[in-house]
Structures are given as structure tokens and as C-alpha cells.
Design a protein around this motif. Structure first.
Motif, PDB file in Angstrom:
ATOM      1  N   THR A  94       1.613  -2.954  14.045  1.00  0.00           N
ATOM      2  CA  THR A  94       0.999  -4.174  14.572  1.00  0.00           C
ATOM      3  C   THR A  94      -0.512  -4.150  14.387  1.00  0.00           C
ATOM      4  OG1 THR A  94       2.759  -4.245  16.237  1.00  0.00           O
ATOM      5  CG2 THR A  94       0.851  -5.665  16.592  1.00  0.00           C
ATOM      6  N   ALA A  95      -1.114  -2.986  14.609  1.00  0.00           N
ATOM      7  CA  ALA A  95      -2.561  -2.867  14.418  1.00  0.00           C
ATOM      8  C   ALA A  95      -2.940  -3.133  12.967  1.00  0.00           C
ATOM      9  CB  ALA A  95      -3.040  -1.473  14.843  1.00  0.00           C
ATOM     10  N   VAL A  96      -2.119  -2.636  12.059  1.00  0.00           N
ATOM     11  CA  VAL A  96      -2.380  -2.879  10.635  1.00  0.00           C
ATOM     12  C   VAL A  96      -2.280  -4.369  10.334  1.00  0.00           C
ATOM     13  CG1 VAL A  96      -1.489  -2.529   8.305  1.00  0.00           C
ATOM     14  CG2 VAL A  96      -1.684  -0.592   9.870  1.00  0.00           C
ATOM     15  N   ALA A  97      -1.245  -4.997  10.901  1.00  0.00           N
ATOM     16  CA  ALA A  97      -1.036  -6.425  10.631  1.00  0.00           C
ATOM     17  C   ALA A  97      -2.162  -7.269  11.200  1.00  0.00           C
ATOM     18  CB  ALA A  97       0.314  -6.865  11.212  1.00  0.00           C
TER      19      ALA A  97
ATOM     20  N   GLU B 282       2.088  -3.097   1.610  1.00  0.00           N
ATOM     21  CA  GLU B 282       3.216  -4.035   1.533  1.00  0.00           C
ATOM     22  C   GLU B 282       2.837  -5.417   2.045  1.00  0.00           C
ATOM     23  OE1 GLU B 282       7.919  -4.273   2.893  1.00  0.00           O
ATOM     24  OE2 GLU B 282       6.656  -2.599   3.536  1.00  0.00           O
ATOM     25  N   SER B 283       1.973  -5.469   3.069  1.00  0.00           N
ATOM     26  CA  SER B 283       1.686  -6.756   3.712  1.00  0.00           C
ATOM     27  C   SER B 283       0.497  -7.487   3.097  1.00  0.00           C
ATOM     28  CB  SER B 283       1.456  -6.549   5.207  1.00  0.00           C
ATOM     29  OG  SER B 283       0.369  -5.665   5.431  1.00  0.00           O
ATOM     30  N   TYR B 284      -0.460  -6.754   2.516  1.00  0.00           N
ATOM     31  CA  TYR B 284      -1.642  -7.394   1.948  1.00  0.00           C
ATOM     32  C   TYR B 284      -1.333  -7.964   0.572  1.00  0.00           C
ATOM     33  CZ  TYR B 284      -4.643  -5.180   5.478  1.00  0.00           C
ATOM     34  OH  TYR B 284      -5.235  -4.807   6.649  1.00  0.00           O
ATOM     35  N   ASP B 285      -2.052  -9.000   0.195  1.00  0.00           N
ATOM     36  CA  ASP B 285      -1.933  -9.463  -1.180  1.00  0.00           C
ATOM     37  C   ASP B 285      -2.734  -8.533  -2.085  1.00  0.00           C
ATOM     38  OD1 ASP B 285      -4.613 -10.139  -0.914  1.00  0.00           O
ATOM     39  OD2 ASP B 285      -4.216 -12.280  -0.643  1.00  0.00           O
ATOM     40  N   ALA B 286      -2.559  -8.699  -3.406  1.00  0.00           N
ATOM     41  CA  ALA B 286      -3.142  -7.749  -4.348  1.00  0.00           C
ATOM     42  C   ALA B 286      -4.668  -7.662  -4.241  1.00  0.00           C
ATOM     43  CB  ALA B 286      -2.707  -8.104  -5.770  1.00  0.00           C
TER      44      ALA B 286
ATOM     45  N   ALA C 228     -11.990  -4.112   6.206  1.00  0.00           N
ATOM     46  CA  ALA C 228     -12.874  -3.310   7.051  1.00  0.00           C
ATOM     47  C   ALA C 228     -12.146  -2.776   8.278  1.00  0.00           C
ATOM     48  CB  ALA C 228     -14.083  -4.142   7.473  1.00  0.00           C
ATOM     49  N   GLY C 229     -11.358  -3.637   8.940  1.00  0.00           N
ATOM     50  CA  GLY C 229     -10.661  -3.213  10.146  1.00  0.00           C
ATOM     51  C   GLY C 229      -9.684  -2.094   9.877  1.00  0.00           C
ATOM     52  N   LEU C 230      -8.926  -2.231   8.795  1.00  0.00           N
ATOM     53  CA  LEU C 230      -7.941  -1.196   8.490  1.00  0.00           C
ATOM     54  C   LEU C 230      -8.612   0.079   8.012  1.00  0.00           C
ATOM     55  CD1 LEU C 230      -5.032  -0.422   8.389  1.00  0.00           C
ATOM     56  CD2 LEU C 230      -4.890  -1.324   6.085  1.00  0.00           C
ATOM     57  N   ALA C 231      -9.685  -0.046   7.250  1.00  0.00           N
ATOM     58  CA  ALA C 231     -10.409   1.138   6.812  1.00  0.00           C
ATOM     59  C   ALA C 231     -10.927   1.921   8.021  1.00  0.00           C
ATOM     60  CB  ALA C 231     -11.562   0.746   5.896  1.00  0.00           C
ATOM     61  N   GLU C 232     -11.401   1.203   9.032  1.00  0.00           N
ATOM     62  CA  GLU C 232     -11.886   1.852  10.250  1.00  0.00           C
ATOM     63  C   GLU C 232     -10.729   2.522  10.991  1.00  0.00           C
ATOM     64  OE1 GLU C 232     -14.381   0.727  14.332  1.00  0.00           O
ATOM     65  OE2 GLU C 232     -13.788  -0.846  12.915  1.00  0.00           O
ATOM     66  N   LEU C 233      -9.590   1.862  11.024  1.00  0.00           N
ATOM     67  CA  LEU C 233      -8.421   2.436  11.684  1.00  0.00           C
ATOM     68  C   LEU C 233      -7.998   3.726  10.988  1.00  0.00           C
ATOM     69  CD1 LEU C 233      -6.028   2.284  13.681  1.00  0.00           C
ATOM     70  CD2 LEU C 233      -4.856   0.840  12.030  1.00  0.00           C
TER      71      LEU C 233
ATOM     72  N   ALA D  10       1.619   2.922  -3.286  1.00  0.00           N
ATOM     73  CA  ALA D  10       2.476   2.126  -2.399  1.00  0.00           C
ATOM     74  C   ALA D  10       2.456   0.661  -2.806  1.00  0.00           C
ATOM     75  CB  ALA D  10       2.020   2.292  -0.947  1.00  0.00           C
ATOM     76  N   ALA D  11       1.285   0.149  -3.157  1.00  0.00           N
ATOM     77  CA  ALA D  11       1.186  -1.254  -3.567  1.00  0.00           C
ATOM     78  C   ALA D  11       1.952  -1.499  -4.856  1.00  0.00           C
ATOM     79  CB  ALA D  11      -0.283  -1.638  -3.739  1.00  0.00           C
ATOM     80  N   ALA D  12       1.873  -0.544  -5.792  1.00  0.00           N
ATOM     81  CA  ALA D  12       2.579  -0.711  -7.060  1.00  0.00           C
ATOM     82  C   ALA D  12       4.089  -0.751  -6.853  1.00  0.00           C
ATOM     83  CB  ALA D  12       2.211   0.423  -8.015  1.00  0.00           C
ATOM     84  N   PHE D  13       4.569  -0.058  -5.813  1.00  0.00           N
ATOM     85  CA  PHE D  13       6.017  -0.036  -5.563  1.00  0.00           C
ATOM     86  C   PHE D  13       6.481  -1.252  -4.774  1.00  0.00           C
ATOM     87  CE2 PHE D  13       5.794   4.631  -6.323  1.00  0.00           C
ATOM     88  CZ  PHE D  13       6.774   4.696  -7.307  1.00  0.00           C
ATOM     89  N   THR D  14       5.612  -1.773  -3.889  1.00  0.00           N
ATOM     90  CA  THR D  14       6.054  -2.840  -2.990  1.00  0.00           C
ATOM     91  C   THR D  14       5.721  -4.237  -3.487  1.00  0.00           C
ATOM     92  OG1 THR D  14       4.013  -2.563  -1.707  1.00  0.00           O
ATOM     93  CG2 THR D  14       5.940  -1.357  -0.956  1.00  0.00           C
ATOM     94  N   HIS D  15       4.758  -4.358  -4.371  1.00  0.00           N
ATOM     95  CA  HIS D  15       4.413  -5.667  -4.914  1.00  0.00           C
ATOM     96  C   HIS D  15       5.270  -5.956  -6.132  1.00  0.00           C
ATOM     97  CE1 HIS D  15       0.544  -6.824  -2.806  1.00  0.00           C
ATOM     98  NE2 HIS D  15       0.850  -5.662  -2.267  1.00  0.00           N
TER      99      HIS D  15
END
Length: 886
Positions: free
Chosen positions: A521-524, A557-561, A530-535, A586-591
Motif C-alpha cells: 500500500t505504501a508503494v502504491a 509492476e504498478s508504475y508505467d514505463a 521520490a517517495g518510493l526512493a525514500e521508502l 522486474a519491470a522487464a518481466f511484468t510489463h
């Protein structure tokens, strides 16, 4: 305990009484509050602050005016800083707002956030005392952040964590969700009025100095008796007792001589003197005290004197007599007596309670006494609980605990109560408080959970975190990670506990799922990137690399390219190369696979060509359909990537390559590069391909490969055809291939075109391969294409090559092929000498029939005379010119 040095201290008194906004009523009493409170603080008999150290900020024009005054005073304070505010308070999502005369309730920024005031107060020297008094609605919400230095929305509760800032005290006029009271027509507001009266008149039965906790207890008792909003407090004081003023009680009155002490059991002697006009009543029996109280109450100015009589009676008479006095008075007067009994300590409460049960006419009084004890600080309440249990009053002890939790349902108090119970080894009572404790908001529940977590009470903390998960995920990364790490630690401890395996497994699953849900949820909800990098930075700092990588995988998986690449750039800048690689993989596998080139190019742009190539190679783990889509997406300008991918594919097992080839052949586009990588394999390697096709009984792919080889490498194709023929007896798929080559399509054309056959049997192919290819195609049923191809080719009749070619065809019993070559247009149009040499060469090779056929084909060119001469010389059958060859 000493009073703060007034020459090294400051007070800042802030008040807003006149408001421009019609939605905020004017509060004329606030101006009186500031005036009188300032006078008392400057009075040498109260505190004695120099006027320049008692800063008044009436009707502030802007937030800056308030904050500047607090800031300057905090920086100059060496001993004690007191900040007071009176006015309207507003409750906002970010906490308490202190209004100004120009405040617009619809525009929070026109008020002063208490968090801002808090920050300025905390700039005072660390060893200085800090006292904040708030007389406004919802002021109790300031307790949510206390004086710990964090904002109300995210400050962890530190009161029971032994990390509180020493010497901080916060006193508020109301709870977090309740309004304060400014009674119409009264000189002061309800809360400040009681504070002023206490400073002005002093505290009966108190010492020479008034402690802050005594102020709270006195104000709470007085306001409780008047059915007015009750104050709240928070004390953060590690070893120091905070005194707010000198006790003026009895000032200017003659002290009672020692001989005039009161009869009966002697409690601890009070420091204050007894007024002369009350001595006689206080020496009397309870009934005499009651008569005097009832006499004083209706008289002009007598109420204050009557209340003073009750205060002294409750503080000085034996608890049994106080109980008897309670039975003689109505309930409105009980509060003062019970307040004084409670102040005398747990034993006095027990003795009074026992006596209340023994007298008539006071059936409700025990409950009233317990209610008053609930207003005390946690340590005092716990002492009374312990004394009640020891005296055989367990029901009363339980009621006291329940009512205390109910009446003081703010985090700091409950934590203080829990700490006192655990210190007193009353663990069962602490568990009961934990079970009954409630919080008015999810934000407060989280702060409560934070403190419980620090105190080692993880189970209750986790229950609260689950309830307020939405708040947990919105906290700062560090605070969120603290919770997740605790969940992970608890999960590991569950594995080592002595409990049934099914119980441990169920707990482990729940802990794991909740921790994962929080992070997901925090990732979403994080502001990418910036927020996720800080997390993730917080996770790495906490040694939770695995969790950081999981968070990155979730984001991938959730972010666009573009967002993924932006996050990767942020991670690279912070030095987390492994995080970049993990994210991109991970992006290459999920996108969608078509976005892989975008990620590859991003890595190259970072200056990471090796990682870019590795990322491209990871596409090989995708399905054949996806790899085919990736190849199709690598258009012009991406030839290098396509070539790299094809090379990588060829390192895969043959079965994988063939599956991909089938997908490619079924779709659009030109895939010659991949066809070449399979079709042009040497025979030894191609045998593996052949075995796989046999296993799949798939002739169609072999036909396609063979036809591609014909175009790309005719000589190799001729040899490959012979290879197929040699294996046809043992295996079935080759026969199917040969049959497919000879098959007729819907348009009547054979599967193999004349042009393709020409490449196999043309002069560019080595003689032996040409012969074998011709024989194989003839045997496969492609005779028509072979004859046409041979007939259309251009031959050079000079030298021995042509004769050798015809001899080789003859040796393979291919007379029709020999005749097709002889009848070709390129030969028939040659000159007589060349044709005569060819006929002679055939005859000398013992190919009499072929020589005779050639002589007939070339008769018109050679002429009758030369034909007859050749026939005689070569012993050939005479022929007549064929009219069709004319």
C-alpha cells in the motif's frame, strides 16, 4: 523543588478576542485573561517576572507575529519558558490550529498551527523547563504530539519510551474532540478563570510552591464540580518537578499558633495556615462543619469561604470524618472533599471509602470518590488501585481502572498508567487497561501502538496497527519501516516459540501478510519516484534489503514505463546499483514485452551497456509468443539488439528455438535472421533440429527451413537435400518433407517453384551437389520443375564441364534431365563447332542415346552434311532434322 528563576525565564501570553470572520464569535474574556494573567506572573508573590520578560501578544496580526515572539523568548530562556494562548481553536487534518483575529476557518494557513508553535518552543535550551498552556477548543489534540518534537500527524508517542524532553509540560483546557468554554458575562474564560483564581488565592493545604500537577488536579476538580469541560495534561519530566508559582494561600493572615492544632488523628501538617474564622468550625465534629458550610454558602461573598472550609476539612480531618461530612452534604459539595482526600494519598482514599460504606445517606458517594481519583496522575491512580486491592476492595479497584481509562482516553495518560502498573507489578491490571483502552482516531491509535511497540507490548501494538493501517502507510518511511521490521522480527520469534506448529504457522502467515500489505500500500500511495526512493532508502538503512527489493518489484509492476525509468535514475543517483538492476529486471518481466527495448535503452543512457545487454537477454525466459512480439518490435535502428537477441535465442535448447520459430512463422514480418540461425546450421548440428522435428512429427517447419536455405545457400541446400534423402529410409519426417516439396497447391503450382529448383541445380552449385540435388528432386516428384529449370538455364558448351554434368546425370539414371539440358535454348543457339564437340563428347562417354538425341536437336544448326559425318564417325543412328527445332 525551587521556583524558576524569573530573571532567567520568559513568558509569552498570546490572545485573540476580536474576530473579523462572522463564523468566529468574539471572546472579550480573552483580553481579560491576558491582562490579569500577566499581572500575576509579574507579581513577586506569584513569580516575579520582569515586565520585559512577560511578553504579551494581544490580537496578533499574523502567524509570524506569534512565532517570532515564541522564537525570541525560547532562544533567550535559560530556566523556564511559559507559552500561553487563549482564543478559538480549530481542528484540522494536520492537528490543532490557533486562530488569529484575521483567521478564515476555510483557509487554515490564516491560523497558527500548533506544530509550528511546538517547534519554536523546542528551540529553548535542552535543560530549560517548557510550559505550554492552551485555553481553546480542541486544545487536547495538542497532546497527540505533546512536546516530543514531532508533528501531531506523525510524532511517535515518547512519553513511556524514556525519550521525553526533560521539563516539558502541556496543559490544555479541553480534550482533543471537545470545546472549551467561555461563559457569557464572566470576566474570564472558564479554564483560565480557575487558573487565575488559583494563582491569585493560592492552593489550600499546599506547600510554598504550586507544582504543575497540583494545578491540573485543582483545576480539574473545580471544573468537574461546576460541570464544565475538563482540562488535560501531559508532563515530560525526567527527575525534575516543575513549579509554576508561589503559593499565595494564607498570605497576609495570621498563622495559627501550635496550641491551636486540630483534634483527632494528625495527618501530615500542611504548610499553609488556617484562617482564624474557620478554626473553630474545623475543630468541630462533621455536623458542625456541615452547619458552618451551609451558613456561609448563601451569604454575600460566602461561597468562596465555604469552599475553602471544605478544602481544609478534606485536607485536614481524618478520612472517617470526611466520609461522615459527605453524608451530611449534598452531592454538589462532594467534589471538593474527595479532591482533598485523594490528594492525601491512597491510604486516605481507602479509609474514606470504607467509612462511606459504613454511613447512611451516602450510597452514591463511593462512586464519586472514585471519579475524583481518576483525575489524578497515573502514579497516584495506580497507588490507589494497589491499596484498594490490598484492603479487599477488588471491585472498586476494577471500577477505578475502567473509569480512569474512560475519563483519560488520550494516549499519553494511558501510557503513563500502563507504565505505572507495570512498575507496580500489576500486570493483570495492565492487561485489562490494554484491553479497555480506546482511541478517538486512527492517528492516535498509531501513536499509542508506537509506544506499546517500544515498551515491548507487540501484540496489542499490532492489533492497533491493523486497525489503523491506512494511517500507518501514510507515515514517514522511517516510521513505517519501524513497524514492518517489528512484524518481521515477531515472525521470526514465532518460529522459536514453544507452541503447536499450526498455531505458529497461522501467526507467521498473518504477520507476513500484514507486513506485505503495508509495504504494498505504501508503494502504491508513494509519490513516484521520490517517495518510493525514500521508502527503499529507509528499508536499506534498516538492513531490510529483501523488503526493499520486494517494494521495487511491486513498483515495477504498478508504475508505467517512464515512471520506472525515473525511479531507476533516482536509485542510481543514491548509489543503489543493485536496486536499479532489480527494478529493471522486474519491470522487464511484468510489463508488456514490447517495452523491454525502452528499459534497455534507459540502461544504456545511464552508461550501463553490459546491464542493458543482460536485461535484453532476460526476455528469453518469456513465452515464445512474447519473444516473437519483442523481435517484431525491434525495427529499424535496433538491428544490434535484434542480432543480440537472435544470438541469445540460439543458445537455448533446440526445442525452445523451434517453438519460437513456429510462432514467428505464424505471424507477420520478416524473420530471415532467425531462420538463418537454424536453417544454415552444419549438418551435424542440424541433426539435432531434425531429431526434434521427428519427435514432433512436424514437416512444415523443415520445409520452411529447407526453402530458406535454397535461397540463402543453394549449394548447402543441395547437400541438405541429399542428407534428407539418405535419412528418408529410417525416418518418416523427411519423406513427408519431400512429399510436401512435390505437392500441388490450390493454384496447381508445386510447393517448390522452378526458381527455387534452379538455385539447387544451377551452375553455381558444385557438380556433385547439383547431381544429387537433381536426383533427389526428381525422386521427390518434382520432375516438372527440374526439367523446366534445366531447360531454362544457360550453359557453356566449351570444355569438359558440361559433358561431365551430363555424364553424372546419366550415371544417376536421369535421361530426361540429360535431354532437358541438351535441348536447352542456350545450347541450341550455340555455333556448329561447339555443338559438334558436345555430340562427340557424349558419344565418347558411351552415351550413345544422348549423343543421338543431341544430334537430332542440333541438326538444323549443323546441317545435313555435318550430321551425316558425325553419325558415321561416331557410329550413331542417322537422324533427320526435327522441324520443331528449325
Amino acid at each position: 523543588m525551587e521556583l524558576a528563576d524569573p530573571l532567567r525565564s520568559y513568558a509569552v501570553l498570546i490572545g485573540s478576542s476580536a474576530y473579523a470572520d462572522p463564523g468566529l464569535d468574539d471572546l472579550p474574556a480573552v483580553a481579560n485573561n491576558l491582562a490579569r494573567l500577566g499581572e500575576l506572573l509579574e507579581d513577586p508573590t506569584v513569580w516575579g517576572l520582569p515586565p520585559d520578560r512577560c511578553v504579551r501578544v494581544p490580537e496578533p496580526a499574523s502567524p509570524a507575529e506569534v512565532l517570532d515572539a515564541v522564537h525570541d523568548a525560547a532562544r533567550r530562556t535559560k530556566d523556564t519558558l511559559l507559552v500561553y494562548y487563549a482564543g478559538h481553536g480549530l481542528s484540522d487534518a494536520d492537528g490543532l490550529l490557533l486562530t488569529l483575529p484575521s483567521t478564515d476557518p476555510q483557509r487554515p494557513y490564516t491560523s497558527v498551527g500548533f506544530d509550528s508553535v511546538r517547534r519554536e518552543v523546542l528551540t529553548a535550551p535542552r535543560d530549560a523547563n517548557r510550559i505550554v498552556i492552551l485555553d481553546c477548543c480542541y486544545s487536547g489534540s495538542a497532546l497527540l504530539g505533546g512536546m516530543s518534537g514531532g508533528g501531531a500527524a506523525n510524532a511517535p508517542v515518547e512519553m513511556a519510551e524514556q525519550t521525553r524532553i526533560a521539563g516539558s509540560y502541556l496543559l490544555t483546557a479541553s480534550a482533543a474532540t471537545r470545546k472549551a468554554l467561555a461563559p457569557p458575562g464572566e470576566t474570564y474564560t472558564a479554564f483560565t478563570g480557575e487558573l487565575i483564581r488559583l494563582l491569585d488565592q493560592g492552593l489550600p493545604g499546599g506547600g510554598s510552591l504550586i507544582e504543575v500537577t497540583s494545578v491540573y488536579e485543582r483545576l480539574r476538580g473545580e471544573l468537574l464540580a461546576k460541570r464544565r469541560p475538563l482540562p488535560q495534561q501531559r508532563l515530560s519530566n525526567t527527575g525534575r518537578t516543575l513549579a509554576i508559582a508561589r503559593n499565595r494561600y494564607g498570605a497576609g493572615r495570621t498563622a495559627a499558633p501550635p496550641s491551636e492544632t486540630l483534634p483527632g488523628p494528625k495527618p501530615a501538617p500542611p504548610a499553609a495556615t488556617i484562617p482564624d474564622d474557620l478554626k473553630e468550625a474545623l475543630r468541630g465534629k462533621p455536623r458542625a462543619i456541615a452547619r458552618e458550610y451551609l451558613r456561609l454558602w448563601p451569604t454575600e461573598g460566602g461561597r468562596a469561604h465555604a469552599r475553602e472550609l471544605l478544602h481544609l476539612a478534606g485536607a485536614l480531618r481524618p478520612p472517617q470524618e470526611v466520609a461522615a461530612l459527605v453524608a451530611l452534604l449534598n452531592g454538589d459539595s462532594w467534589g471538593i472533599l474527595f479532591q482533598e482526600v485523594a490528594a492525601r494519598g491512597p491510604q486516605a482514599v481507602v479509609e474514606c471509602l470504607e467509612a462511606l460504606y459504613a454511613v447512611d445517606g451516602a450510597e452514591e458517594a463511593p462512586h464519586g470518590l472514585i471519579e475524583v481519583v481518576t483525575t489524578q496522575i497515573p502514579e497516584a491512580v495506580v497507588g490507589t488501585v494497589r491499596a484498594l486491592r490490598a484492603a479487599g476492595y477488588p471491585a472498586e479497584a476494577d471500577r477505578l481502572l475502567s473509569r480512569t481509562v474512560s475519563e483519560n482516553a488520550y494516549t499519553e495518560y494511558v501510557l503513563g498508567l500502563l507504565g505505572a502498573l507495570w512498575s507496580a507489578e500489576l500486570d493483570a491490571d495492565a492487561d485489562r487497561v490494554l484491553a479497555e483502552a480506546t482511541t478517538e482516531s486512527d492517528e492516535e491509535a498509531v501513536r499509542f501502538a508506537d509506544a506499546l511497540l517500544t515498551m515491548g507490548r507487540r501484540q496489542k501494538a499490532f492489533e492497533l496497527y491493523v486497525r489503523a493501517a491506512a494511517v500507518v502507510v501514510r507515515r514517514s518511511p522511517g516510521e513505517l519501516i519501524r513497524v514492518v521490521k517489528a512484524l518481521d522480527e515477531e515472525r521470526e520469534e514465532e518460529r522459536t516459540r514453544d507452541q503447536p506448529p499450526e498455531t505458529a504457522d497461522a501467526r507467521i502467515v498473518l504477520l507476513q501478510e500484514f507486513a506485505s500489505t503495508l509495504l504494498d500500500t505504501a508503494v502504491a500511495e508513494a509519490e513516484a519516484p521520490a517517495g518510493l526512493a525514500e521508502l527503499c532508502e529507509a528499508l536499506w538503512s534498516a538492513g531490510m534489503e529483501g523488503r526493499a527489493l520486494i517494494a521495487l518489484a511491486t513498483a515495477a509492476e504498478s508504475y508505467d514505463a517512464p515512471a520506472v525509468v525515473e525511479l531507476a535514475d533516482a536509485l542510481r543517483e543514491s548509489g543503489h546499483a543493485d536496486g536499479v538492476r532489480h527494478l529493471m529486471r522486474a519491470a522487464a518481466f511484468t510489463h508488456p514485452v514490447e517495452t523491454t527495448p525502452y528499459f534497455v535503452e534507459a540502461l544504456r543512457d545511464m552508461g550501463w551497456p553490459v546491464d542493458a545487454n543482460r536485461l535484453l537477454a532476460t526476455a528469453l525466459t518469456r513465452s515464445p509468443e512474447e519473444i516473437a512480439a519483442l523481435l517484431a518490435s525491434l525495427g529499424p535502428g535496433r538491428e544490434r539488439d535484434r542480432a543480440q537477441l537472435v544470438t541469445a535465442v540460439n543458445s537455448r535448447p533446440v526445442a525452445d528455438r523451434l517453438r519460437l520459430l513456429r510462432v514467428l512463422l505464424a505471424g507477420p514480418g520478416d524473420h530471415d535472421d532467425f531462420l538463418a540461425s537454424v536453417a544454415l546450421l552444419p549438418d551435424g548440428d542440424f541433426l539435432e533440429v531434425l531429431e526434434a522435428l521427428r519427435a514432433a512429427d512436424d514437416a512444415s517447419v523443415l520445409v520452411t527451413l529447407f526453402r530458406f536455405q535454397i535461397r540463402a545457400d543453394p549449394m548447402g541446400a543441395a547437400g541438405r537435400l541429399l542428407f534428407l534423402i539418405d535419412n528418408a529410409e529410417a525416418f518418416g519426417v523427411e519423406r513427408a518433407v519431400l512429399a510436401a516439396l512435390a505437392a500441388k497447391g490450390q493454384d496447381g503450382d508445386s510447393e517448390l517453384s522452378v526458381a527455387e529448383v534452379s538455385r539447387l541445380v544451377g551452375p553455381t552449385v558444385a557438380l556433385e551437389a547439383r547431381v544429387y540435388a537433381t536426383a533427389a528432386l526428381w525422386a521427390a516428384g518434382c520432375g516438372e520443375q527440374v526439367r523446366t529449370a534445366l531447360f531454362r538455364q544457360h550453359y557453356v558448351a566449351t570444355g569438359t564441364y558440361l559433358v561431365s554434368w551430363l555424364v553424372a546425370l546419366h550415371a544417376h539414371s536421369l535421361p530426361e534431365c540429360v535431354n532437358a539440358v541438351i535441348a536447352s535454348r542456350s545450347l541450341t543457339e550455340s555455333g556448329p563447332p561447339i555443338l559438334a564437340d558436345l555430340v562427340a563428347g557424349l558419344a565418347e562417354a558411351d552415351m550413345k542415346d544422348a549423343a543421338t538425341f543431341a544430334l537430332g536437336q542440333y541438326a538444323f544448326t549443323l546441317g545435313p552434311k555435318q550430321v551425316s559425318a558425325l553419325a558415321r564417325r561416331l557410329a550413331l543412328m542417322p537422324v533427320l532434322p526435327d522441324p520443331s527445332r528449325r
